[in-house]
Structure formats: C-alpha cells, structure tokens
Design an enzyme around this catalytic site. Structure first.
Site, PDB file in Angstrom:
ATOM      1  N   HIS A   2       0.822  -1.216   0.000  1.00 19.51           N
ATOM      2  CA  HIS A   2       0.000   0.000   0.000  1.00 19.51           C
ATOM      3  C   HIS A   2       0.859   1.271   0.000  1.00 19.51           C
ATOM      4  O   HIS A   2       0.411   2.318  -0.460  1.00 19.51           O
ATOM      5  CB  HIS A   2      -0.920   0.028   1.215  1.00 19.51           C
ATOM      6  CG  HIS A   2      -1.887  -1.123   1.226  1.00 19.51           C
ATOM      7  ND1 HIS A   2      -2.506  -1.573   2.364  1.00 19.51           N
ATOM      8  CD2 HIS A   2      -2.331  -1.934   0.226  1.00 19.51           C
ATOM      9  CE1 HIS A   2      -3.287  -2.590   2.072  1.00 19.51           C
ATOM     10  NE2 HIS A   2      -3.185  -2.839   0.789  1.00 19.51           N
ATOM     11  N   PHE A  41      -0.629  -8.438   4.608  1.00 20.18           N
ATOM     12  CA  PHE A  41       0.700  -7.813   4.474  1.00 20.18           C
ATOM     13  C   PHE A  41       0.665  -6.460   3.770  1.00 20.18           C
ATOM     14  O   PHE A  41       1.549  -6.155   2.951  1.00 20.18           O
ATOM     15  CB  PHE A  41       1.664  -8.758   3.732  1.00 20.18           C
ATOM     16  CG  PHE A  41       1.564 -10.184   4.159  1.00 20.18           C
ATOM     17  CD1 PHE A  41       2.036 -10.587   5.395  1.00 20.18           C
ATOM     18  CD2 PHE A  41       0.951 -11.117   3.345  1.00 20.18           C
ATOM     19  CE1 PHE A  41       1.922 -11.905   5.799  1.00 20.18           C
ATOM     20  CE2 PHE A  41       0.824 -12.435   3.733  1.00 20.18           C
ATOM     21  CZ  PHE A  41       1.308 -12.831   4.968  1.00 20.18           C
ATOM     22  N   CYS A  42      -0.347  -5.660   4.047  1.00 17.95           N
ATOM     23  CA  CYS A  42      -0.425  -4.312   3.446  1.00 17.95           C
ATOM     24  C   CYS A  42      -0.386  -4.356   1.923  1.00 17.95           C
ATOM     25  O   CYS A  42       0.161  -3.442   1.284  1.00 17.95           O
ATOM     26  CB  CYS A  42       0.683  -3.392   3.955  1.00 17.95           C
ATOM     27  SG  CYS A  42       0.670  -3.184   5.719  1.00 17.95           S
ATOM     28  N   ALA A  43      -0.925  -5.413   1.357  1.00 18.05           N
ATOM     29  CA  ALA A  43      -1.031  -5.494  -0.108  1.00 18.05           C
ATOM     30  C   ALA A  43      -2.336  -6.226  -0.412  1.00 18.05           C
ATOM     31  O   ALA A  43      -2.350  -7.267  -1.059  1.00 18.05           O
ATOM     32  CB  ALA A  43       0.180  -6.224  -0.692  1.00 18.05           C
TER      33      ALA A  43
END
Ligand SMILES: Cc1ncc(COP(=O)(O)O)c(C=O)c1O
Length: 486
Positions: free
Chosen positions: A133, A378-380
């Site tokens: 992100h 995982f921020c994706a």
C-alpha cells in the site's frame, strides 16, 4: 562514511553470529523454552552486531548536526553527511547529480515523493496491482493512478505494463513499481521498466524496501535508458532498525519547488515575508534529523558491502531451493505465487494450511514452535486477494464484515521470509512444525479475537518482564494495571 569491520572481512558464514539476539530462548505453550527462529525478515530484520557496535561507539560523540560549532557537532555532521554518501554508493547513484534524502522509512519516502511531484489533475502514475500500500496509496492521493494487473500465477503482467505505458504517453509522469514483492518475493526487471518509462517521457520510481536487503541495487548512470530515477529503502529491513529510510533521486528534482515538510533546517534565509530554501538534501529533511539512524544504516551497508550482495542473493536462493524442495510436495499445504524459477524471487514464501485460518497457523507456529512468521494481507490487500482468488462478491461480503467489526474471516496467508543469516536448520524447524499443523498435531486450544481476527492459545501468557527488564515501565496501561493488581 565507510564502515568496515576492523581486522576481519565478514563473509556470509559469519552473518549468523553477527545478528543481535539470534537464537534467544523464547517461551512455548508447554512451559519450555526454545531458541527463537525468526522468519519474518520481510517485515523487519534484527540488527547486525556491527550496527549496534557502531551506534555504541558513536553515542559518546553524539551531537546535533549542521549548525553546532563544537568538536562533537563537527564530527557528528561529518558522520551524518557521510552516511548519505554511503547510501548513494550502495545503490550506485551518480553524485552529485543525485541526492540522498533521509526519512523515517520507505512509506515516508513515497509520501514525500508523491507530494513533491506537483502533479496536475490529468497526470497519470502507473503502478501495479501487486504493490505494498505504501507504493499505491500516496500516488492515489495526488494523481490519476492506473494499476497494471498480475497474471494468474502471480507474476506481473509485463506486456500489459509496457502497453499501459505506451497508451498513457503524454499525461504519464511516473511509473512506480516495487523492485521485489513482499508477498511473492518476485523481483521485477526494473531497468527494462525504466527504459519503457523513459521512452514515454516519464520517470521511474523503484520501491526497493524488499529489494535492497537482498539484491544489488544499481541505479545506473543518469543518461542510461535503464537508469532508475528514484529509489527508496528502509534501514529496519536492512539490519539497522534505528528509524531511518532513504529516498535517492535527482538533485535538480528536489531543488525546484517547496519541500513537503517545512520548519527548521530547510532554509537558507527567512524574513517575515520571504523564505529561501536550503540545498537538497537539507531542504527535504525538516527538523532535527535522526543522526543515530544514519550511523546505523551506514554501518549495515558496510557489512552488506563486505559480504557482497551477490553472496547474499546466492545464500538466500539456496535457502529458497531447500525450503521449496520440502514444501512443494507437502500435502495439505497451498503455496502462493510461482514456486519454480526461484532465482527470480527474494526469500519470501507465502502459504496456507488447507482448511486452517492463516491467523491460527501463525499462532501455532509461534506458541508451539517458537517460530516468528507473519499472517494476513501484508499491506497489499489487492494482490493477496488476487492470489487467493477471492471473488468480487466474496470481497464485498468480507469487506462488509470487517467494517462491521468482525475480522474472523479476513482473507490472508502465512508468510515466512528469510534474511541473509537464516540457515537450513531454520527451514527444517519450520517444515517440521508445518507437518504437525497439517496433521492437526498441536496441543493448544486457540481462541479467536473477533475484532482483530488473531488467535491466542489459552494459557499462553508469558511474563514479558522476565525477558525484558524494562517491560514494566513500558507496558501498555491495561497490562500494567493487570500486573500491578496481580
Ligand atoms: C515492498 C514494500 N514496500 C514498502 C514497504 C513499507 O516499508 P516501511 O514500513 O519501512 O515504510 C514495505 C514494508 O513491508 C514493503 O514490503
């Protein structure tokens, strides 16, 4: 600043012992202890001992930099400025045409760059659907973002990317791509992508948060078609967890316009009516900088340069081959992303135990195996949901559940990620625990927290103050009142 280890050349074999806290005993659910196995290096690595030593040796000389007149300030200024040079050298940036700006991490680098681009309303940034992100949301804030898609096996659709670059020639200002994915570990052909961007009159930004700790980053000379215009990295992923990130880019880019953050240090002259900006990088580093963070990053770079990034890459490829050799055939385990052509990956393995929530697998590995991994998205989020093949309808339903405060069905995976110091024994320990989890051979009764989705083994409540003497002074208020009451 050029940090070397006095009297000895460091090799890859030395790195295990160069890690602060390696093999520290940690408590297990059954009351025993075992040496911790750390496989969450993609999130943040432990520190190199040489980094700790350099920081300890520097602390007596610590002083504010740049405007102090005393000896300590002169020394600290030389060291801090030299740390910038170490980063430029590490990524092969032309100097002085490029400058190194210290930030606190890659996220801050991308936010700064996005704010400094001065995008017009129609300007386009092309990024990809596999980004963290941090290399997506800052662009969305300032520009029209086009996401290049991924192929069914998780690879970036490079033909689609090239085509999108051609189609958006004109309004396209920047192509922003991660050098290596934090989910699949896939490494991108960054110089080809740069050449495509340049041919379309755009610049290229490489998010090197996952690349710089594992592979040699070469920005290439300024005039080279494959030159990387901007690169960002995080020291805490490079064995120097002291709060520094670095953004490298053309000095003339940072010379124009006003910095994103203003205050002390960024100016040459101020009157009540006028402000004249300082030179980069000072212009971009508002306020008193993190001098210790710079010392730590430069010391880590010194170690990585001594070992050699090619040796680091070869060691991590060996670990990947060893691990996939054992995991590929494991029944009841699903691996995500390509599992062949391992040379095109950094040391990241994502998986799920079939029929088992990712958060539960992570909790069991921690509480019963003493193994540190990570689970979730995982921020994706877009990339993880793509790899998990979450349908649009399910995605909407799950989003609604999350927004209603229920994260129990949050999609996700488990990630094991290697650093340059991990060993076959670490892989063996992971594989042995996964074999047990696949067989449902675990002891604990695990309870899920609805609001976070995480699991906790009943009865697993280690006394942190036994492991960290200062814990009671730093514990969250809730646990402090709990321990005071007990
Ligand atoms: C590919 C990638 N980009 C950016 C980031 C953000 O890095 P930081 O949290 O240090 O800002 C991460 C962190 O995991 C990452 O993996």
């Amino acid at each position: 600043m050029h940090t070397t280890v006095p009297g000895k050349t460091v090799t890859i074999a030395d790195l295990r012992h160069a890690i602060v806290g390696v093999g520290t005993p940690v408590p297990l659910l059954d009351g025993s202890e075992r040496p911790y196995i750390f496989l969450d290096n993609a999130a943040s690595t432990p520190a190199f001992r040489q980094v700790l030593d350099a920081v300890a040796e520097f602390l007596p000389w610590y002083s504010g930099v740049h405007r102090g007149t005393g000896f300590k300030s002169l020394l600290a200024t030389a060291v801090f400025d030299g740390a910038h040079d170490a980063v430029a050298r590490f990524v092969g940036a032309d100097v002085p045409s490029n400058t190194v700006v210290f930030t606190k991490n890659t996220t801050e680098c991308v936010n700064k760059l996005a704010a400094r681009f001065d995008f017009g309303p129609d300007d386009v940034v092309i990024t990809t659907a596999m980004e963290h992100h941090s290399n997506d949301l800052p662009w969305r804030k300032y520009a029209r973002v086009v996401h290049c898609g991924v192929l069914p096996d998780g690879r970036l659709d490079l033909a689609g990317l090239r085509d999108a670059i051609r189609r958006h020639t004109g309004p396209l200002r920047l192509v922003a791509v991660s050098g290596a994915s934090n989910i699949s570990g896939l490494v991108q052909p960054v110089h080809d992508i740069a050449a495509w961007a340049h041919a379309a009159g755009a610049l290229v930004f490489i998010d090197a948060a996952q690349l710089a700790p594992h592979r040699r980053v070469r920005m290439l000379p300024d005039g080279d078609p494959g030159h990387l215009d901007f690169v960002a990295l995080s020291a805490h992923k490079m064995y120097a967890p002291f709060g520094t990130g670095a953004l490298v880019g053309p000095e003339r880019f940072f010379r124009r316009g006003a910095p994103d953050a203003v205050g002390g240090g960024v100016v040459d002259v101020v009157t009540l009516d006028e402000v004249h900006w300082n030179e980069p990088p000072h212009k971009e580093e508002a306020g008193s900088p993190n001098v210790i963070g710079g010392v730590a990053l430069a010391a880590a770079i010194g170690v990585l340069e001594q070992v050699g990034m090619d040796a680091v890459a070869a060691h991590e490829l060996d670990l990947l081959e060893y691990a996939y050799g054992k995991l590929r055939g494991m029944k009841g385990l699903t691996l995500y992303g390509p599992t062949d052509d391992l040379a095109s990956k950094v040391g990241v393995i994502t998986f799920n135990v079939d029929g088992m929530p990712h958060a539960l697998t992570g909790a069991i590995l921690g509480a019963e195996g003493g193994i540190g991994v990570r689970n979730g998205c995982f921020c994706a989020h877009p990339y993880v949901k793509e790899l998990l093949r979450v349908s649009a309808a399910d995605d909407r339903a799950l989003t609604a559940e999350v927004l209603a405060g229920n994260k129990t069905r949050l999609p996700g995976m488990v990630r094991a990620s290697f650093g340059c110091y991990n060993t076959h024994e670490d892989v063996d320990a992971l594989v042995a625990m996964l074999e047990r989890v696949v067989r449902r051979d675990f002891r604990g009764a695990y309870v899920q927290d609805i609001s976070t989705g995480s699991f906790r083994a009943e009865g697993y409540a280690p006394d942190f103050s036994r492991y960290f003497r200062h814990f009671s002074a730093m514990a969250p208020a809730a646990s402090r009142s709990h321990s005071e009451a007990s």
